[in-house]
Design an enzyme around this catalytic site. Structure first.
Site, mmCIF file in Angstrom:
data_model
loop_
_atom_site.group_PDB
_atom_site.id
_atom_site.type_symbol
_atom_site.label_atom_id
_atom_site.label_comp_id
_atom_site.label_asym_id
_atom_site.label_seq_id
_atom_site.Cartn_x
_atom_site.Cartn_y
_atom_site.Cartn_z
ATOM 1 N N LEU A 137 0.868 -1.168 0.000
ATOM 2 C CA LEU A 137 0.000 0.000 0.000
ATOM 3 C C LEU A 137 0.910 1.225 0.000
ATOM 4 O O LEU A 137 1.976 1.215 0.627
ATOM 5 C CB LEU A 137 -0.890 0.036 1.252
ATOM 6 C CG LEU A 137 -1.933 -1.080 1.405
ATOM 7 C CD1 LEU A 137 -2.698 -0.892 2.719
ATOM 8 C CD2 LEU A 137 -2.898 -1.094 0.230
ATOM 9 N N ASP A 138 0.497 2.280 -0.690
ATOM 10 C CA ASP A 138 1.277 3.511 -0.687
ATOM 11 C C ASP A 138 1.426 4.043 0.737
ATOM 12 O O ASP A 138 0.573 3.797 1.602
ATOM 13 C CB ASP A 138 0.583 4.586 -1.536
ATOM 14 C CG ASP A 138 0.594 4.251 -3.019
ATOM 15 O OD1 ASP A 138 1.410 3.413 -3.437
ATOM 16 O OD2 ASP A 138 -0.230 4.831 -3.751
ATOM 17 N N VAL A 139 2.476 4.828 0.954
ATOM 18 C CA VAL A 139 2.697 5.454 2.261
ATOM 19 C C VAL A 139 1.459 6.253 2.690
ATOM 20 O O VAL A 139 1.063 6.228 3.860
ATOM 21 C CB VAL A 139 3.939 6.372 2.213
ATOM 22 C CG1 VAL A 139 4.044 7.211 3.486
ATOM 23 C CG2 VAL A 139 5.210 5.545 2.031
ATOM 24 N N THR A 141 -1.641 5.776 1.923
ATOM 25 C CA THR A 141 -2.895 5.007 1.933
ATOM 26 C C THR A 141 -2.914 4.082 3.136
ATOM 27 O O THR A 141 -1.935 3.384 3.409
ATOM 28 C CB THR A 141 -3.035 4.176 0.635
ATOM 29 O OG1 THR A 141 -3.024 5.057 -0.489
ATOM 30 C CG2 THR A 141 -4.340 3.404 0.629
#
Length: 306
Positions: A137-139, A141
């Protein structure tokens, strides 16, 4: 102990950052960072990055030891909760501001480091800094993310994500009201031609498919449920931005800063709400749900007028 260097004749009059880079074999930006931190003295006085070097001057360099950017830092991560702990895997509730694993340029907390600090034994498959990581997951998100504990689980889950048999369900608040209320966005995604750190819908991009359904309309924004068929970097953010319905708070992809301020958002409203997959050993279906974190719930309540 500080290193001492004498400025050679060939660097006389050179800018300090360029000269220090040449002396130490560093990039100019790395040298500038050391100078800006006050770690270099020339003849006993602090040297700035734009100062000029004097031939024969003594440079005392007390540069901090550079940490390997791929080193796993074992540290407790605030807000990293366990949603499901199985002998083959663990599903975490990743908070915003935490990366999945170490990478160049990232110096903050990681899921890998947080799990290690909490005593979890993670699969050693893959690169050491990505041990057990089968998806990311993106930082910016938050939400549900599974990490493999065993080598078998790593292999099976990695294949499941690659073959798209995993159900990845996100909730997002997007600006305006998408039309139609339910649909599929099928548009290739690649690097933005003008910005290295952004992505965009581009003709020669990678195949990217997003299915969505509006769950609740608020006027200024809508809560949508998103099912990802593919998993490109920033896929949901890019696709809804291309529809002119960017995620609320996502200033990188064109969100209205006034709406973000009204909703108290300092990041995009995007959450990995549900994750479903076949158990890597038994084959039984596993489904885990992550509740909205406080900042995203606050924004929803504001939109509902509470």
């Amino acid at each position: 102990m500080p290193e001492r260097h004498t400025v050679p004749e060939e660097l006389a009059g050179a800018r300090a950052d360029a000269g220090l880079a040449a002396l130490l074999g560093l990039s100019r930006s790395a040298a500038a960072q050391i100078l800006s931190s006050g770690h270099v003295l020339m003849d006993g006085r602090p040297l700035g990055k734009s100062d000029r070097l004097s031939v024969g001057a003594e440079l005392d360099i007390d540069a901090p030891e550079q940490r390997d950017p791929l080193e796993v830092v074992v540290e407790h991560v605030d807000g990293l909760e366990i949603l499901l702990d199985d002998e083959d895997f663990v599903v975490v509730d990743k908070p915003v501001g935490v990366a999945a694993h170490p990478s160049p340029g990232w110096v903050g907390p990681t899921v890998v480091g947080g799990l290690a600090a909490d005593g979890f034994r993670i699969s050693t498959s893959g690169a050491p800094e990505r041990a057990g990581i089968v998806h990311r997951l993106d930082v910016g998100t938050s939400g549900a993310m599974v990490v493999a504990k065993t080598e078998h689980a790593y292999t099976v889950l990695k294949r499941a994500f690659k073959e798209r048999t995993v159900e990845k369900v996100y909730h997002a608040v997007v600006q305006g009201l998408p039309d139609p209320l339910e649909g599929t966005i099928d548009a290739p995604i690649g690097r933005h031609p003008g910005y290295d750190w952004r992505f965009a819908v581009v003709e020669d991009g990678r195949d990217s498919v997003t299915h969505y359904e509006v769950l609740e309309a608020f006027g200024r924004a809508s809560l949508v449920e998103v099912h990802l068929e593919t998993g490109r970097t920033h896929q949901i953010r890019v696709h809804f931005s291309a529809l002119h319905h960017p995620c609320a708070g996502d200033l990188t992809y064109g969100a209205d800063p006034r709406l973000a301020a009204d909703l108290g958002l300092t990041r995009q409203w995007l959450h990995a709400h549900r994750l479903g997959f076949a158990h890597p050993r038994t084959g039984e279906w596993v489904e885990v749900t992550s509740p909205y974190p406080a900042d995203l719930q606050f924004a929803i309540d504001a939109l509902r007028g509470n």
